[in-house]
Design an enzyme around this catalytic site. Sequence first.
Site, PDB file in Angstrom:
ATOM      1  N   LYS A  15      -0.956  -4.128  -5.308  1.00 60.33           N
ATOM      2  CA  LYS A  15      -1.304  -4.753  -4.615  1.00 60.33           C
ATOM      3  C   LYS A  15      -1.807  -3.713  -3.924  1.00 60.33           C
ATOM      4  CE  LYS A  15       2.667  -6.258  -2.325  1.00 60.33           C
ATOM      5  NZ  LYS A  15       3.714  -5.722  -2.997  1.00 60.33           N
ATOM      6  N   ARG A  90       5.902 -12.270   4.225  1.00 58.36           N
ATOM      7  CA  ARG A  90       6.904 -12.258   2.684  1.00 58.36           C
ATOM      8  C   ARG A  90       8.000 -13.216   2.853  1.00 58.36           C
ATOM      9  NH1 ARG A  90       7.485  -6.525   1.184  1.00 58.36           N
ATOM     10  NH2 ARG A  90       5.625  -5.544   1.276  1.00 58.36           N
ATOM     11  N   ARG A 129       4.659   6.712  -8.153  1.00 61.83           N
ATOM     12  CA  ARG A 129       3.983   7.135  -7.004  1.00 61.83           C
ATOM     13  C   ARG A 129       3.270   7.966  -6.596  1.00 61.83           C
ATOM     14  NH1 ARG A 129       3.327   1.683  -3.718  1.00 61.83           N
ATOM     15  NH2 ARG A 129       5.978   1.886  -3.999  1.00 61.83           N
ATOM     16  N   ARG A 162       7.788   8.164  -1.591  1.00 64.28           N
ATOM     17  CA  ARG A 162       8.058   7.379  -0.032  1.00 64.28           C
ATOM     18  C   ARG A 162       9.134   7.269   0.259  1.00 64.28           C
ATOM     19  NH1 ARG A 162       4.348   1.870  -0.607  1.00 64.28           N
ATOM     20  NH2 ARG A 162       6.873   1.099  -0.125  1.00 64.28           N
ATOM     21  N   ARG A 173      14.561  -3.623  -3.649  1.00 65.60           N
ATOM     22  CA  ARG A 173      13.346  -4.876  -2.747  1.00 65.60           C
ATOM     23  C   ARG A 173      13.133  -6.055  -3.706  1.00 65.60           C
ATOM     24  NH1 ARG A 173       9.946   0.963  -2.135  1.00 65.60           N
ATOM     25  NH2 ARG A 173       8.269  -0.789  -2.558  1.00 65.60           N
TER      26      ARG A 173
END
Length: 218
Positions: A15, A90, A129, A162, A173
């Site tokens: 996203k 969300r 990431r 992160r 998540r």
Amino acid sequence: MTIFIVLLGPPGVGKGTQAKILSETTKLAHVSSGDLFRENLKNQTELGKLAKSYMDKGELVPDDVTISMIRDRIARPDCEAGAILDGFPRTPAQAEALEKMLSEFGSEVNAVPNITAAESVLVERTSGRWTCRESGHIYHQTFSPPKQAGICDVDASELYQRDDDKVETVTKRIRVYLDQTMPLVDYYRQAGKLVEIDGTQAVEQVTEKLVAALKSKN
Ligand code: AP5
Ligand code: MG
């Protein structure tokens, strides 16, 4: 005439990557709830500290604080023409609140791309990431590496991993996404705003699909 695009999709599907590209090409503001929480955390605000306590567990930050943060953000002048919303709404309560706040500006959600990929892809993407400390530019150690390891190509700031990208937190998540956010897929499908996007392809191909889908909705 305003354009508000909601990017739906599970953690790590792309996203943020796509929102940044679309924001550059459309000149619409990129509004990422996750980035706003991380910015608050960097500035050590009360909101940032509160958000971290949920983010570290892979849970959602409560609706009331999230909604009021987004309300303030989209009231800023750079959202006058609209925005690409990444990570908000969300929950059904957030979606209803968004509808109300946009109607106050005489606007509405125009299109909702739902980007999807298998769980194994999400884990692979989040675990590799690297994110820019300064402005949230996104890299992947294999799929889109920076020119120099650990340094952002755009602003030379440090890249970091992160805290919520540990495999066990990502798994949590994804569960939270399935429980609390998946109902929005039907909500926006029934409103005629949903477009399905296969997120498993390379970044450029996903962008092409998104651009074509958005043209068909606007
Ligand atoms: P948030 O920051 O929004 O995280 P998320 O939704 O879990 O999504 P991610 O940012 O992890 O993934 P992404 O889809 O943006 O993927 P990206 O482009 O980076 O939220 C974090 C937390 O904040 C939440 O858990 C919650 O606690 C809180 N929060 C946020 N919003 C909230 C809300 N509305 N209500 C309540 N709480 C909220 O890509 C991932 C990786 O893949 C990158 O390395 C990238 O380079 C790579 N990549 C991307 N696309 C491709 C591709 N096509 N091919 C190969 N690699 C790719
Ligand atoms: Mg993101």
